[in-house]
Motif scaffolding. Structure first.
Motif, PDB file in Angstrom:
ATOM      1  N   PRO A 194     -14.834 -16.886  24.355  1.00 46.19           N
ATOM      2  CA  PRO A 194     -14.264 -15.749  25.082  1.00 46.19           C
ATOM      3  C   PRO A 194     -12.750 -15.826  25.306  1.00 46.19           C
ATOM      4  CG  PRO A 194     -16.317 -16.412  26.100  1.00 46.19           C
ATOM      5  CD  PRO A 194     -16.015 -17.429  25.035  1.00 46.19           C
ATOM      6  N   SER A 195     -12.200 -17.013  25.406  1.00 43.47           N
ATOM      7  CA  SER A 195     -10.749 -17.139  25.610  1.00 43.47           C
ATOM      8  C   SER A 195      -9.958 -16.989  24.310  1.00 43.47           C
ATOM      9  CB  SER A 195     -10.414 -18.487  26.249  1.00 43.47           C
ATOM     10  OG  SER A 195     -10.683 -19.542  25.343  1.00 43.47           O
ATOM     11  N   CYS A 196     -10.656 -16.857  23.183  1.00 41.10           N
ATOM     12  CA  CYS A 196      -9.997 -16.824  21.875  1.00 41.10           C
ATOM     13  C   CYS A 196     -10.329 -15.563  21.078  1.00 41.10           C
ATOM     14  CB  CYS A 196     -10.402 -18.053  21.069  1.00 41.10           C
ATOM     15  SG  CYS A 196      -9.981 -19.616  21.839  1.00 41.10           S
ATOM     16  N   VAL A 197     -10.715 -14.518  21.754  1.00 41.58           N
ATOM     17  CA  VAL A 197     -11.045 -13.262  21.084  1.00 41.58           C
ATOM     18  C   VAL A 197      -9.754 -12.476  20.843  1.00 41.58           C
ATOM     19  CG1 VAL A 197     -12.263 -11.053  21.319  1.00 41.58           C
ATOM     20  CG2 VAL A 197     -13.361 -13.181  22.075  1.00 41.58           C
ATOM     21  N   PRO A 198      -9.492 -12.082  19.596  1.00 38.83           N
ATOM     22  CA  PRO A 198      -8.283 -11.288  19.320  1.00 38.83           C
ATOM     23  C   PRO A 198      -8.417  -9.876  19.883  1.00 38.83           C
ATOM     24  CG  PRO A 198      -9.595 -11.536  17.328  1.00 38.83           C
ATOM     25  CD  PRO A 198     -10.269 -12.360  18.376  1.00 38.83           C
ATOM     26  N   PRO A 199      -7.298  -9.187  20.053  1.00 37.58           N
ATOM     27  CA  PRO A 199      -7.376  -7.789  20.469  1.00 37.58           C
ATOM     28  C   PRO A 199      -8.221  -6.987  19.480  1.00 37.58           C
ATOM     29  CG  PRO A 199      -5.107  -8.563  20.508  1.00 37.58           C
ATOM     30  CD  PRO A 199      -5.920  -9.639  19.857  1.00 37.58           C
ATOM     31  N   ARG A 200      -8.986  -6.060  20.000  1.00 35.09           N
ATOM     32  CA  ARG A 200      -9.875  -5.248  19.156  1.00 35.09           C
ATOM     33  C   ARG A 200      -9.111  -4.592  18.001  1.00 35.09           C
ATOM     34  NH1 ARG A 200     -15.054  -2.813  20.367  1.00 35.09           N
ATOM     35  NH2 ARG A 200     -14.850  -3.990  22.299  1.00 35.09           N
ATOM     36  N   SER A 201      -7.887  -4.150  18.274  1.00 35.12           N
ATOM     37  CA  SER A 201      -7.095  -3.450  17.250  1.00 35.12           C
ATOM     38  C   SER A 201      -6.664  -4.368  16.104  1.00 35.12           C
ATOM     39  CB  SER A 201      -5.859  -2.817  17.880  1.00 35.12           C
ATOM     40  OG  SER A 201      -5.043  -3.814  18.467  1.00 35.12           O
ATOM     41  N   ASP A 202      -6.727  -5.682  16.305  1.00 34.00           N
ATOM     42  CA  ASP A 202      -6.287  -6.640  15.291  1.00 34.00           C
ATOM     43  C   ASP A 202      -7.443  -7.369  14.612  1.00 34.00           C
ATOM     44  OD1 ASP A 202      -3.765  -5.900  16.096  1.00 34.00           O
ATOM     45  OD2 ASP A 202      -3.465  -7.669  17.355  1.00 34.00           O
TER      46      ASP A 202
ATOM     47  N   LEU B 159     -12.305 -16.305  11.418  1.00 38.86           N
ATOM     48  CA  LEU B 159     -12.043 -16.574  12.832  1.00 38.86           C
ATOM     49  C   LEU B 159     -12.840 -17.752  13.363  1.00 38.86           C
ATOM     50  CD1 LEU B 159     -10.765 -15.777  15.570  1.00 38.86           C
ATOM     51  CD2 LEU B 159     -12.675 -14.166  15.858  1.00 38.86           C
ATOM     52  N   GLY B 160     -14.100 -17.853  12.992  1.00 39.41           N
ATOM     53  CA  GLY B 160     -14.947 -18.903  13.563  1.00 39.41           C
ATOM     54  C   GLY B 160     -14.985 -18.801  15.071  1.00 39.41           C
ATOM     55  N   ASN B 161     -14.774 -19.922  15.752  1.00 40.14           N
ATOM     56  CA  ASN B 161     -14.803 -19.876  17.218  1.00 40.14           C
ATOM     57  C   ASN B 161     -13.432 -19.586  17.823  1.00 40.14           C
ATOM     58  OD1 ASN B 161     -13.390 -22.237  17.228  1.00 40.14           O
ATOM     59  ND2 ASN B 161     -15.097 -23.506  17.883  1.00 40.14           N
ATOM     60  N   GLY B 162     -12.423 -19.380  16.993  1.00 41.35           N
ATOM     61  CA  GLY B 162     -11.139 -18.903  17.468  1.00 41.35           C
ATOM     62  C   GLY B 162     -10.082 -19.941  17.775  1.00 41.35           C
ATOM     63  N   ARG B 163     -10.347 -21.204  17.529  1.00 39.86           N
ATOM     64  CA  ARG B 163      -9.360 -22.241  17.855  1.00 39.86           C
ATOM     65  C   ARG B 163      -8.056 -22.042  17.101  1.00 39.86           C
ATOM     66  NH1 ARG B 163     -14.027 -25.994  17.758  1.00 39.86           N
ATOM     67  NH2 ARG B 163     -13.709 -25.984  15.535  1.00 39.86           N
ATOM     68  N   THR B 164      -8.134 -21.751  15.815  1.00 43.19           N
ATOM     69  CA  THR B 164      -6.919 -21.582  15.027  1.00 43.19           C
ATOM     70  C   THR B 164      -6.174 -20.317  15.446  1.00 43.19           C
ATOM     71  OG1 THR B 164      -7.975 -22.725  13.188  1.00 43.19           O
ATOM     72  CG2 THR B 164      -5.978 -21.474  12.699  1.00 43.19           C
TER      73      THR B 164
ATOM     74  N   ILE C 239      -9.776 -11.517  10.313  1.00 40.63           N
ATOM     75  CA  ILE C 239     -10.909 -10.990   9.561  1.00 40.63           C
ATOM     76  C   ILE C 239     -12.050 -11.993   9.637  1.00 40.63           C
ATOM     77  CG2 ILE C 239     -11.778 -10.393   7.262  1.00 40.63           C
ATOM     78  CD1 ILE C 239      -8.953  -9.455   6.547  1.00 40.63           C
ATOM     79  N   ASP C 240     -13.236 -11.473   9.945  1.00 41.24           N
ATOM     80  CA  ASP C 240     -14.460 -12.283   9.897  1.00 41.24           C
ATOM     81  C   ASP C 240     -15.653 -11.340   9.838  1.00 41.24           C
ATOM     82  OD1 ASP C 240     -16.364 -14.387  10.005  1.00 41.24           O
ATOM     83  OD2 ASP C 240     -15.020 -15.554  11.269  1.00 41.24           O
ATOM     84  N   ARG C 241     -16.776 -11.864   9.370  1.00 38.53           N
ATOM     85  CA  ARG C 241     -18.002 -11.059   9.308  1.00 38.53           C
ATOM     86  C   ARG C 241     -18.577 -10.799  10.694  1.00 38.53           C
ATOM     87  NH1 ARG C 241     -20.272 -10.022   4.543  1.00 38.53           N
ATOM     88  NH2 ARG C 241     -19.594 -11.201   2.744  1.00 38.53           N
ATOM     89  N   GLU C 242     -18.393 -11.745  11.590  1.00 38.32           N
ATOM     90  CA  GLU C 242     -18.974 -11.645  12.927  1.00 38.32           C
ATOM     91  C   GLU C 242     -17.973 -12.115  13.965  1.00 38.32           C
ATOM     92  OE1 GLU C 242     -22.519 -13.978  13.037  1.00 38.32           O
ATOM     93  OE2 GLU C 242     -23.501 -12.826  11.464  1.00 38.32           O
ATOM     94  N   MET C 243     -18.141 -11.634  15.171  1.00 40.50           N
ATOM     95  CA  MET C 243     -17.329 -12.107  16.293  1.00 40.50           C
ATOM     96  C   MET C 243     -18.124 -13.213  16.989  1.00 40.50           C
ATOM     97  SD  MET C 243     -14.828 -12.333  18.305  1.00 40.50           S
ATOM     98  CE  MET C 243     -13.760 -11.046  17.734  1.00 40.50           C
ATOM     99  N   ASN C 244     -17.709 -14.447  16.746  1.00 39.56           N
ATOM    100  CA  ASN C 244     -18.354 -15.603  17.367  1.00 39.56           C
ATOM    101  C   ASN C 244     -17.349 -16.464  18.116  1.00 39.56           C
ATOM    102  OD1 ASN C 244     -21.036 -15.137  16.474  1.00 39.56           O
ATOM    103  ND2 ASN C 244     -20.464 -15.849  14.437  1.00 39.56           N
ATOM    104  N   ALA C 245     -16.194 -15.893  18.440  1.00 42.66           N
ATOM    105  CA  ALA C 245     -15.138 -16.669  19.077  1.00 42.66           C
ATOM    106  C   ALA C 245     -15.476 -16.967  20.539  1.00 42.66           C
ATOM    107  CB  ALA C 245     -13.813 -15.918  19.008  1.00 42.66           C
TER     108      ALA C 245
END
Length: 158
Positions: free
Chosen positions: A66-74, A37-42, A58-64
């Motif tokens: 705030p406007s690029c955070v996927p739904p928790r369920s995904d 995921l990284g910062n979520g741009r892709t 999939i990622d080890r950490e949530m570092n996206a």
């Protein structure tokens, strides 16, 4: 070429490749996976281009951003191999994978992408696409869009 110019080239290739892939999978059923995921741009670009598809991340950490955070369920947080196995056990089928797990060190990244290939393969639907910055094994290499240097981004069909 400076690292900054190389980054611009990578981002342009990524955008062109993802847009091309979105068109290629239009008639292929299946979900999408953003592996790294990284910062979520892709992820943000994928959800814009493929609004009707479920996009797993999939990622080890949530570092996206705030406007690029996927739904928790995904969002699957943890070791990529374990998370891919979890998706396989759940019966998830993928039409598109964007693979971007590397750290920018060729030998390390190639070893990792080779290992991850065996975990991605069982999830792919026939004809699905894998787009990667690193070489993958067990998939058919294909030519991507003309605007993308074949050495910059790699395209595979399952």
């Amino acid at each position: 070429m400076s690292r900054l110019e190389s980054m611009r080239r990578r981002l342009s290739a990524q955008i062109d490749g993802l847009n091309w892939a979105a068109n290629q999978i239009a008639d292929i059923k299946g979900d999408v996976l953003e592996l790294g995921l990284g910062n979520g741009r892709t992820f943000d670009h994928l959800r814009q281009q493929l609004p009707d598809r479920r996009i797993w991340v999939i990622d080890r950490e949530m570092n996206a951003h705030p406007s690029c955070v996927p739904p928790r369920s995904d969002f699957l947080q943890g070791d990529a191999a374990e998370m891919l196995q979890q998706l396989a056990r759940a019966g998830v089928r993928l039409a598109l994978v964007h693979y971007e797990l590397g750290i920018g060190v060729a030998d390390h990244d190639t070893a990792l992408s080779t290992k991850m290939s065996q975990h991605i393969a069982p999830l792919m639907v026939p004809g699905g696409l894998i787009i990667s910055q690193d070489p993958m094994e067990g998939f058919d290499p294909i030519k991507g869009p003309d605007s993308v240097d074949a050495k910059r981004y790699l395209f595979y069909r399952a």
